[in-house]
Design an enzyme around this catalytic site. Structure first.
Site, PDB file in Angstrom:
ATOM      1  N   SER A 677       0.814  -1.226   0.000  1.00 34.74           N
ATOM      2  CA  SER A 677       0.000   0.000   0.000  1.00 34.74           C
ATOM      3  C   SER A 677       0.844   1.272   0.000  1.00 34.74           C
ATOM      4  O   SER A 677       0.325   2.351   0.240  1.00 34.74           O
ATOM      5  CB  SER A 677      -0.932   0.000   1.215  1.00 34.74           C
ATOM      6  OG  SER A 677      -0.197   0.004   2.416  1.00 34.74           O
ATOM      7  N   LYS A 720      -6.053   2.778   9.169  1.00 34.71           N
ATOM      8  CA  LYS A 720      -5.232   3.841   8.581  1.00 34.71           C
ATOM      9  C   LYS A 720      -5.909   5.206   8.758  1.00 34.71           C
ATOM     10  O   LYS A 720      -5.245   6.214   9.026  1.00 34.71           O
ATOM     11  CB  LYS A 720      -4.991   3.550   7.101  1.00 34.71           C
ATOM     12  CG  LYS A 720      -4.114   2.319   6.863  1.00 34.71           C
ATOM     13  CD  LYS A 720      -4.003   1.990   5.382  1.00 34.71           C
ATOM     14  CE  LYS A 720      -3.117   0.775   5.153  1.00 34.71           C
ATOM     15  NZ  LYS A 720      -3.023   0.404   3.738  1.00 34.71           N
TER      16      LYS A 720
END
Length: 774
Positions: A677, A720
């Site tokens: 990511s 996140k």
């Protein structure tokens, strides 16, 4: 044989017996007509006609109920007994046959014809007499009912008719057979019939003797075994074993019968119990068998707890014990609702996946409470041996069942909530693959016939509600993961942590440390500072430890300084906890060139990572530091290749890779980092360094990149987002395909952060870079 004369005599019917001529017999007479007949006989010549009844249970016999042939007898003695009956002594005189039968009087009167026979004195008759006597002697020797003196008295009789009648009176014949002898007038024919009867009796006596000998031998053997058992009991008692095996085996047998096991399992249990009974107490196998039987008896086979299918009650319990975690609660309540409607749903297999400390284990316990089921927990962390799940074969020394059967024994019912803790921590080696053994346990189509190597018999796990916990789903094999319903539990937001600390953790620690509610007050700003600067986790485990530390210090102050109320604020927090331990990744103080803020997912939740890029004169080397994993290195190379292919469009010198060495660094180099990511973050930082345009300090980003610049979806968006919110970021750039995950983001985070969905790197750069090229 001719009729000599006719006589009119009182008739006395006999039940179950008859009288032969020359036979002397005691009779008890109780019927009124029979007593009257005796009185009439005594008043006249003392003669009475005795005849047998055909049916013993007939009280008032008529002519058809008695035999035709009887015996004229003389009453020798008569005695009246206190109970109203009369005891008489009679002697048989002559055979006679009923001619007329008269019941009109108070007694039965009969006209009888006296029958006399001629005795032949031929050789044949003498031979028959001798043969009968020989058989009778043998019979007397075999039988204990006739004395030898009786035989001697019989041997002196010279009349064939008298001999036949005398011997017939001593044989144990039925009334019908005796009557057949009585009505046979010719002595020779009577002798032949008696010889046949006495031979049958001898054969019966021989058989009886054999049977008695066999029974005697069996009894002797049984008595011997009994004696030996008693001796064994005495020895065992002396050795300290008071009762020995006898009572123990009987107790075990009763328990097996009452256990509710399936019939096939009961047969195995009884077979093992028989083996156990025969083995000496000191035999090594004796203990193995006893342990096996104990395991069979201690397992629940039919015991259940009744589910309380009250959805509102369950919801209340779950809300009281856990804050947030809406998805998990919703799934449990759905199960309850369906169970209430069908009452036949198989136990679900849930997997609670999330970082440590978010309440996975305690949530499983709350599920058991809400369902009114027993709870059992098995930790699978570090399990490498397949036998830990399936058990060991009983041929091995120290064999025992696997953890599943052990857990069922602890549960005590067949429908507990069974927690498989840390299912992702199992591994395999040369001893087998325990995760493969778990496939049968967690398959609803197979687990009703689960087989443990130790128990060997099938065991039904279909009514168990399995709940597994895992930190990392990636380490769970795909076939095992496919059998579970995955429910993701993300980390808590700062506000959620403050709520949990205030309403759950702090009251719990106050009670544990002997403090009252009024002794300690922790203000909200202090709680927020604790969450931000003294813990670093997705859950609340460290938060609870920090609160416990504060409680200990407060307890000491109360004891030593005699203060009754202490307030913890943000200003005096350092007095209790010292300097802040953590400084979360925060946004940059100003927009910088070559520095982009990435969002990462770790085992303790989400975090922010600053990815730095620097250029230096060189020959185009790409240097990667920060202890990056292979996936992140590949993301860096993909970003580098994409920028080279689009250099002109991005206003970058096409020859930049030949003139400069490029160094990409992710701070905190001692911490390993990996994951798919960081692609767009690295690409953004590279473009910023090469173009001289700064990256906005308000922006965080996450997403993978392809060589064509496409942005691919990622996982862990909620965690996140929480880390971005904590760091003070105002904008998150995320893959377009992750738009569906926005509903999982808490509203408090959505209010403060703008989420930008992108599908290409050009869109990322448009939102991330600010200002013009310097």
């Amino acid at each position: 044989m001719t009729n000599k004369k006719e006589m009119v005599l009182p008739l006395l019917p006999l039940r179950g017996t008859l009288v032969y001529p020359t036979m002397v017999l005691h009779l008890d007479v109780g019927r009124e007509k029979s007593i009257e007949a005796l009185e009439v006989a005594m008043a006249n010549d003392k003669l009475v006609f005795l005849v047998a009844q055909k049916a013993m249970d007939e009280d008032n016999p008529n002519e058809q109920d008695v035999y035709k042939v009887g015996t004229i007898s003389e009453v020798k003695q008569l005695l009246k007994l206190p109970n109203g009956t009369i005891r008489v002594l009679v002697e048989g005189l002559h055979r006679a046959e009923i001619i007329t039968y008269d019941e009109q009087k108070t007694y039965i009167e009969a006209t009888v014809g006296v029958l006399e026979e001629k005795e032949e004195d031929g050789l044949e008759e003498k031979a028959l007499m001798r043969t009968l006597l020989q058989h009778f002697e043998q019979y007397v020797n075999l039988s204990k009912k006739v004395t030898h003196e009786t035989y001697l008295a019989t041997a002196d009789i010279s009349s064939s008719s008298e001999l036949a009648d005398t011997i017939a009176s001593h044989l144990p014949l039925k009334v019908k057979e005796k009557q057949d002898i009585l009505k046979t007038y010719e002595a020779k024919e009577r002798l032949m019939k008696l010889i046949a009867h006495i031979q049958d009796e001898k054969e019966l006596l021989h058989l009886e003797k054999k049977i008695n000998q066999r029974v005697k031998r069996s009894m002797e053997r049984t008595q011997k075994e009994y004696f030996l058992r008693e001796q064994m009991k005495a020895i065992q008692k002396e050795l300290g074993d008071k009762d020995g095996k006898g009572s123990e085996v009987e107790t075990l047998r009763e328990k097996i019968v009452e256990s509710g096991m399936p019939e096939s399992t009961k047969e195995v249990a009884f077979k093992e119990l028989d083996r156990y009974e025969k083995l000496p107490a000191n035999a090594a196998e004796s203990g193995v068998i006893r342990t096996y039987i104990d395991w069979l008896l201690q397992l629940p086979w039919t015991e259940t707890t009744e589910d309380i299918l009250d959805v509102k009650r369950a919801e209340k319990i779950l809300d009281e014990e856990h804050y947030g975690l809406e998805k998990v609660k919703e799934r449990v309540l759905e199960y309850l609702a369906v169970q209430q409607l069908t009452n036949s749903l198989k136990g679900p297999i849930l997997c609670l996946a999330g970082p440590p400390g978010v309440g996975k284990t305690s949530l499983a316990r709350s599920i058991a409470t809400s369902l009114n089921r027993n709870f059992v927990r098995v930790s699978l962390g570090g399990v490498r041996d397949e036998s830990e799940i399936r058990g060991h074969r009983r041929t091995y020394v120290g064999a025992m069942p696997g953890r599943i059967i052990q857990g069922m024994k602890k549960a005590g019912t067949i429908n507990p909530v069974f927690l498989l803790d840390e299912i992702d921590k199992m591994s395999n080696d040369f001893r087998g693959d325990p995760s493969s053994a778990m496939l049968e346990v967690l398959d609803p189509e197979q687990n009703h016939t689960f087989s443990d190597h130790y128990i060997e018999e099938t065991y039904d796990l279909s009514k168990v509600m399995f709940v597994a916990t895992a930190n990392n789903l990636g380490s769970i094999p795909a076939p095992l993961r496919d059998r579970m319903e995955i429910i993701h539990i993300a980390g808590y937001t700062e506000l959620e942590k403050m709520h949990i600390a205030k309403n759950h953790l702090l009251p719990k620690q106050l009670e544990a440390h002997g403090l009252k509610k009024g002794n300690l007050q922790v203000r909200d700003e202090a709680l927020l500072a604790i969450v931000r600067h003294h813990t670093r986790e997705a859950g609340v485990r460290s938060l609870e430890r920090v609160l416990a530390s504060i409680c200990r210090k407060v307890a000491r102050i109360i004891v030593t300084e005699k203060r009754k109320r202490i307030t913890v604020t943000e200003k005096n927090l350092h007095d209790f906890l010292g300097k802040p331990r953590f400084s979360y990744g925060t946004k940059e103080k100003e927009d910088q060139i070559g520095v982009a803020t990435g969002l990462a997912y770790t085992t303790v939740g989400g975090d922010t990572l600053a990815i730095e890029v620097s250029l230096s004169p060189g020959k185009g080397k790409l240097i990667l530091t920060g202890k990056l994993g292979d996936v992140m290195k590949e993301s860096a190379h993909a970003a580098f290749s994409y920028i080279r292919s689009k250099a002109e469009e991005l206003n970058i010198d096409p020859q930049f890779n030949e003139k400069n060495d490029i160094h990409i660094h992710v701070p905190e180099g001692a911490v390993p980092k990996d994951g798919p990511s960081a692609g767009i973050t690295m690409a953004t930082a590279l473009v910023s360094a090469l173009t001289g345009r700064p990256v906005s300090r308000e922006v965080g980003m996450t997403g993978e990149i392809t060589l064509r610049g496409r942005v691919l979806p990622i996982g862990g968006l909620k965690e996140k987002s929480l880390s971005a919110h904590r760091a003070g970021l105002k904008k998150i750039i995320m893959p377009y395909e992750n738009g569906k995950d926005l509903e999982d983001i808490p509203d408090s985070v959505k209010e403060d952060i703008e989420f930008v969905l992108v599908s290409h790197l050009d869109e990322v750069l448009e939102h991330a870079l600010v200002g013009e090229k310097q």
